[in-house]
Design a protein around this motif. Structure first.
Motif, PDB file in Angstrom:
ATOM      1  N   TRP A 196       0.860  -1.191   0.000  1.00 46.16           N
ATOM      2  CA  TRP A 196       0.000   0.000   0.000  1.00 46.16           C
ATOM      3  C   TRP A 196       0.892   1.236   0.000  1.00 46.16           C
ATOM      4  N   ALA A 197       0.689   2.106  -0.964  1.00 40.45           N
ATOM      5  CA  ALA A 197       1.495   3.318  -1.061  1.00 40.45           C
ATOM      6  C   ALA A 197       1.340   4.170   0.190  1.00 40.45           C
ATOM      7  N   GLY A 198       2.472   4.706   0.670  1.00 35.20           N
ATOM      8  CA  GLY A 198       2.444   5.572   1.838  1.00 35.20           C
ATOM      9  C   GLY A 198       2.379   4.831   3.154  1.00 35.20           C
ATOM     10  N   VAL A 199       2.363   3.511   3.119  1.00 34.19           N
ATOM     11  CA  VAL A 199       2.273   2.701   4.343  1.00 34.19           C
ATOM     12  C   VAL A 199       3.588   1.939   4.501  1.00 34.19           C
ATOM     13  N   TYR A 200       4.149   1.982   5.705  1.00 33.73           N
ATOM     14  CA  TYR A 200       5.393   1.284   5.997  1.00 33.73           C
ATOM     15  C   TYR A 200       5.180   0.397   7.217  1.00 33.73           C
ATOM     16  N   CYS A 201       5.675  -0.835   7.115  1.00 31.91           N
ATOM     17  CA  CYS A 201       5.404  -1.830   8.146  1.00 31.91           C
ATOM     18  C   CYS A 201       6.654  -2.149   8.952  1.00 31.91           C
ATOM     19  N   GLU A 202       6.414  -2.644  10.143  1.00 29.46           N
ATOM     20  CA  GLU A 202       7.479  -3.116  11.021  1.00 29.46           C
ATOM     21  C   GLU A 202       6.949  -4.303  11.786  1.00 29.46           C
ATOM     22  N   ASN A 203       7.623  -5.453  11.614  1.00 27.47           N
ATOM     23  CA  ASN A 203       7.186  -6.695  12.255  1.00 27.47           C
ATOM     24  C   ASN A 203       5.744  -7.040  11.886  1.00 27.47           C
ATOM     25  N   GLY A 204       5.387  -6.773  10.619  1.00 25.78           N
ATOM     26  CA  GLY A 204       4.063  -7.143  10.139  1.00 25.78           C
ATOM     27  C   GLY A 204       2.944  -6.213  10.552  1.00 25.78           C
ATOM     28  N   LYS A 205       3.244  -5.104  11.197  1.00 28.59           N
ATOM     29  CA  LYS A 205       2.234  -4.145  11.635  1.00 28.59           C
ATOM     30  C   LYS A 205       2.522  -2.771  11.033  1.00 28.59           C
ATOM     31  N   VAL A 206       1.474  -1.986  10.830  1.00 31.61           N
ATOM     32  CA  VAL A 206       1.642  -0.652  10.266  1.00 31.61           C
ATOM     33  C   VAL A 206       2.357   0.233  11.277  1.00 31.61           C
ATOM     34  N   ALA A 207       3.530   0.756  10.875  1.00 33.39           N
ATOM     35  CA  ALA A 207       4.331   1.584  11.776  1.00 33.39           C
ATOM     36  C   ALA A 207       4.394   3.038  11.324  1.00 33.39           C
ATOM     37  N   THR A 208       4.280   3.290  10.023  1.00 34.33           N
ATOM     38  CA  THR A 208       4.395   4.649   9.488  1.00 34.33           C
ATOM     39  C   THR A 208       3.322   4.883   8.447  1.00 34.33           C
ATOM     40  N   LEU A 209       2.701   6.046   8.503  1.00 34.13           N
ATOM     41  CA  LEU A 209       1.705   6.470   7.520  1.00 34.13           C
ATOM     42  C   LEU A 209       2.203   7.781   6.922  1.00 34.13           C
ATOM     43  N   GLN A 210       2.549   7.762   5.630  1.00 34.87           N
ATOM     44  CA  GLN A 210       3.167   8.907   4.977  1.00 34.87           C
ATOM     45  C   GLN A 210       2.320   9.311   3.767  1.00 34.87           C
ATOM     46  N   LEU A 211       1.375  10.212   3.998  1.00 32.63           N
ATOM     47  CA  LEU A 211       0.451  10.653   2.949  1.00 32.63           C
ATOM     48  C   LEU A 211       0.782  12.098   2.596  1.00 32.63           C
ATOM     49  N   GLU A 212       1.762  12.269   1.750  1.00 34.25           N
ATOM     50  CA  GLU A 212       2.256  13.594   1.389  1.00 34.25           C
ATOM     51  C   GLU A 212       1.922  13.909  -0.066  1.00 34.25           C
ATOM     52  N   ASN A 213       1.788  15.218  -0.364  1.00 32.48           N
ATOM     53  CA  ASN A 213       1.593  15.690  -1.741  1.00 32.48           C
ATOM     54  C   ASN A 213       0.380  15.045  -2.407  1.00 32.48           C
ATOM     55  N   MET A 214      -0.731  14.945  -1.695  1.00 33.29           N
ATOM     56  CA  MET A 214      -1.937  14.324  -2.236  1.00 33.29           C
ATOM     57  C   MET A 214      -3.093  15.302  -2.367  1.00 33.29           C
ATOM     58  N   SER A 215      -2.833  16.586  -2.094  1.00 35.85           N
ATOM     59  CA  SER A 215      -3.899  17.601  -2.141  1.00 35.85           C
ATOM     60  C   SER A 215      -5.047  17.255  -1.200  1.00 35.85           C
ATOM     61  N   LEU A 216      -4.724  16.621  -0.073  1.00 35.74           N
ATOM     62  CA  LEU A 216      -5.753  16.342   0.939  1.00 35.74           C
ATOM     63  C   LEU A 216      -6.315  17.651   1.460  1.00 35.74           C
ATOM     64  N   SER A 217      -7.623  17.705   1.648  1.00 31.35           N
ATOM     65  CA  SER A 217      -8.258  18.936   2.116  1.00 31.35           C
ATOM     66  C   SER A 217      -9.214  18.623   3.254  1.00 31.35           C
ATOM     67  N   GLY A 218      -9.715  19.685   3.859  1.00 34.49           N
ATOM     68  CA  GLY A 218     -10.648  19.522   4.969  1.00 34.49           C
ATOM     69  C   GLY A 218      -9.946  19.251   6.272  1.00 34.49           C
ATOM     70  N   ALA A 219     -10.730  18.864   7.277  1.00 35.54           N
ATOM     71  CA  ALA A 219     -10.188  18.578   8.605  1.00 35.54           C
ATOM     72  C   ALA A 219      -9.616  17.167   8.636  1.00 35.54           C
ATOM     73  N   LEU A 220      -8.797  16.907   9.623  1.00 40.44           N
ATOM     74  CA  LEU A 220      -8.140  15.612   9.766  1.00 40.44           C
ATOM     75  C   LEU A 220      -8.647  14.952  11.040  1.00 40.44           C
TER      76      LEU A 220
END
Length: 647
Positions: free
Chosen positions: A70-94
């Protein structure tokens, strides 16, 4: 009390059904379901839609311990450790409430988007280590206690937003805080009294701050504090206690003026006297005297200046501090076109490339230079300075087209970094497993054979150049094989066992553990050969080495799976269905498959040597030429490494 309107047999059946441990259907893991729910709350632009299209519920995000499809997702020991969603023109509240279901989440980056509103409530993710929100449209004041429970934080970047009000004093709570970016906002008031011993970079430039800069930050660059009119103290050349002007009495002022005039006249008279005296002496000297005074005066001035500087250093204790300064410098082991230092790396824009038990990798793009990869290691703290430096110099002398050269390193007792070039094409693991669904074509047979040969040549070079090492590579796996623009393989993370802790070398360094390594915990040259054989099988089958276990197939390793499937269904079921360019190449492919199994022989004495593997692999061709025939057909002898084709 039970509902009397429902018959008791139905009540009993409902109770029994509730006790059955239902399993979720095949598809996305728990982490995957949470991320898909989070995806539904996002409003990405066109580019973001394309990236998030790789988030599908057919399979979880972590296809290997440290690899994600999955793009922007980085795993460690089989679990999601990093979420990197950059330069996607995301808008609104988070809204981050959904992410509380990811207990292994350690890093979040939403940089370079168009998110707005108040800062999200990160207190619900107290285990975060890195937080990147720069270049968005967040605004308003940050609650003063926002970071009071986030004790694991190491990096916080909120630059280029519209935050206002005071800087939260709770930023003094995270004990291991290293980087803090608050520049280009509208913060006002004083800088909190940051004290953390590991602080390396604090950027508060271009805000509305005032008052003294904390002492802990006084040795940082002045550019990190510019753009604040009312800040004072080091490193700025603005004193926090300007001298007060006192009005002098008229009589005292007149007396001072008269004294100053008298002193000035005396000085002028003395100068005139010296000039006249020198003129008289010059007239008395002979005209033929050599004129060498100019050069000698320059030398005297230089010697005096050097002596003054040396004296100033001694006065400041500079000679005693010199060794300490050496510890903070990058040590280059190869000639590099653009020299840089730690401050350049700290100022560079950073991007997380991966994180695992072995260490964390960052892409650092220098302000006026190329991109480099900085790898921080977790298991090197016990290595002595001299041993570490000697081994790094040894690695710096290696030169081979299939090895990623070490550029520089950084040594401190509690911190060790290795810096290499950045290879933009990514890893073999990504091309084999994380590339599905993208526009890039899968690797064909000629390319895969080229990669295998390049890896073999790189390993053979390590064996020749580092004969003293028990494990010349020690960390061979598909994610540590980078690919150049022409798909030439480039090995990385090699020859690091000597500078690792012994326990880490046996548990972390070997990606695909051979039977003897798993049993006794001691990697060797033959365990390197096992890893190479597993890599060959991974390239040919397109499967992760642990895939067959997840699917419930027989065998405890990829070689066992290949033997089982080939024996039951034939070799055609073994090769990657996405591999193209296989016409008239079946025999060559089969030879390579058997070579991979020969490298994965459970009996160490029967397992091939690296030199033997290289010689056999170099004989392989992209196509059959009609003059050679395999001595073994898939329908003939058992599929065993001992029945390998002889030269």
């Amino acid at each position: 009390m039970a509902d009397q309107s429902v018959p008791w047999p139905l009540q009993l059946l409902t109770l029994l059904l509730s006790l059955i441990p239902w399993r979720h259907p095949a598809g996305a893991s728990d982490d995957g379901r949470i991320l898909l729910q989070f995806k539904a709350t996002l409003s990405p632009g066109v580019g973001g839609d394309a990236v998030l299209a790789t988030w599908v519920d057919t399979r979880g995000p972590c296809i290997d311990q440290n690899v994600s499809a999955w793009a922007g997702v980085y795993c460690e020991n089989g679990k999601v450790a990093t979420l990197q969603l950059e330069n996607m023109s995301l808008s609104g509240a988070l809204d981050l409430d959904i992410l509380t279901g990811l207990p292994s989440l350690r890093a979040l980056s939403f940089s370079n988007n168009s998110l707005e509103g108040a800062i999200p409530d990160f207190t619900k993710l107290p285990a975060l280590k890195s937080l990147y929100l720069s270049w968005n449209r967040f605004s308003g004041e940050i609650p003063d206690g926002m970071f009071s429970t986030m004790r694991a934080l190491k990096k916080v970047w909120l630059s280029h937003n519209s935050f206002s009000g005071p800087i939260p004093t709770s930023l003094t709570v995270p004990e291991k805080l290293m980087d803090l970016g608050l520049d280009s906002n509208s913060f006002e008031g004083h800088i909190p009294d940051l004290w953390q011993t590991e602080l390396q970079l604090v950027n508060v430039s271009y805000n509305n701050l005032e008052g003294p800069i904390p002492v802990r930050l006084s040795n940082m660059s002045a550019t990190l504090f510019e753009g604040n009119k009312n800040l004072c103290g080091p490193p700025l050349l603005v004193s926090c206690n300007p001298p007060k002007k006192r009005k002098l009495a008229p009589a005292l002022l007149v007396a001072i003026i008269l004294i100053a005039v008298a002193v000035l006249l005396a000085v002028i008279a003395f100068i005139v006297f010296l000039v006249l005296r020198r003129r008289n002496k010059k007239e008395e000297t002979t005209v033929d005297r050599p004129q060498t005074s100019t050069n000698s005066e320059k030398i005297e001035h230089l010697e005096a200046a050097a002596g003054a500087e040396l004296g100033a250093q001694k006065h400041r204790g500079g000679e005693k501090k010199a060794p300490k300064k050496e510890q903070g410098k990058l040590s280059f082991v190869v000639e590099w076109g653009r020299k840089f230092d730690m401050q350049d790396l700290l100022r560079a824009s950073a991007e997380v490339l991966g994180s695992g038990n072995f260490g964390s990798s960052y892409k650092a793009t220098l302000v006026d230079g190329p991109a480099v990869v900085v790898k921080r290691f977790k298991e090197m703290k016990g290595v002595g300075r001299e041993d570490f430096q000697e081994h790094m110099r040894r690695l710096g002398r290696l030169s081979h087209p299939n090895l990623l050269p070490l550029v520089a390193y950084y040594y401190k007792k509690e911190e060790k970094l290795l810096i290499t070039e950045y290879i933009p094409n990514g890893s073999l693991a990504h091309m084999l497993h994380g590339n599905r669904g993208s526009k890039l074509p899968p690797l064909d047979w000629p390319t895969r054979l080229k990669i295998v040969k390049g890896v073999a040549r790189g390993l053979a070079y390590l064996y020749d150049e580092l004969p003293m090492l028990t494990v010349p590579h020690g960390h061979l796996k598909s994610s540590n094989v980078l690919l150049s623009s022409s798909f030439e393989p480039i090995l990385t993370d090699y020859a690091l066992v000597p500078v690792m802790k012994k326990a880490a070398a046996s548990q972390v360094m070997v990606a695909y553990k051979s039977p003897e390594c798993a049993q006794h915990g001691e990697p060797s040259k033959k365990s390197d050969v096992w890893s190479f054989g597993t890599l060959i099988l991974e390239i040919l089958t397109g499967k992760f080495p642990a895939d067959h276990l997840a699917e419930g197939s027989a065998g405890a390793d990829l070689a066992s799976w290949v033997n089982t499937v080939a024996g039951e269904e034939g070799t055609s079921k073994v090769f990657d269905k996405n591999m193209e360019g296989t016409k008239n190449s079946e025999e060559e492919m089969l030879k390579l498959l058997k070579m991979g199994i020969a490298c994965c022989e459970a009996d160490v004495d029967e397992r091939w040597e690296m030199k033997e593997a290289l010689e056999k692999i170099e004989e392989l061709k992209e196509r059959e030429d009609g003059t050679e025939r395999s001595l073994i057909s898939s329908e003939g002898e058992g599929f065993s490494s001992k029945a390998m084709v002889e030269r």
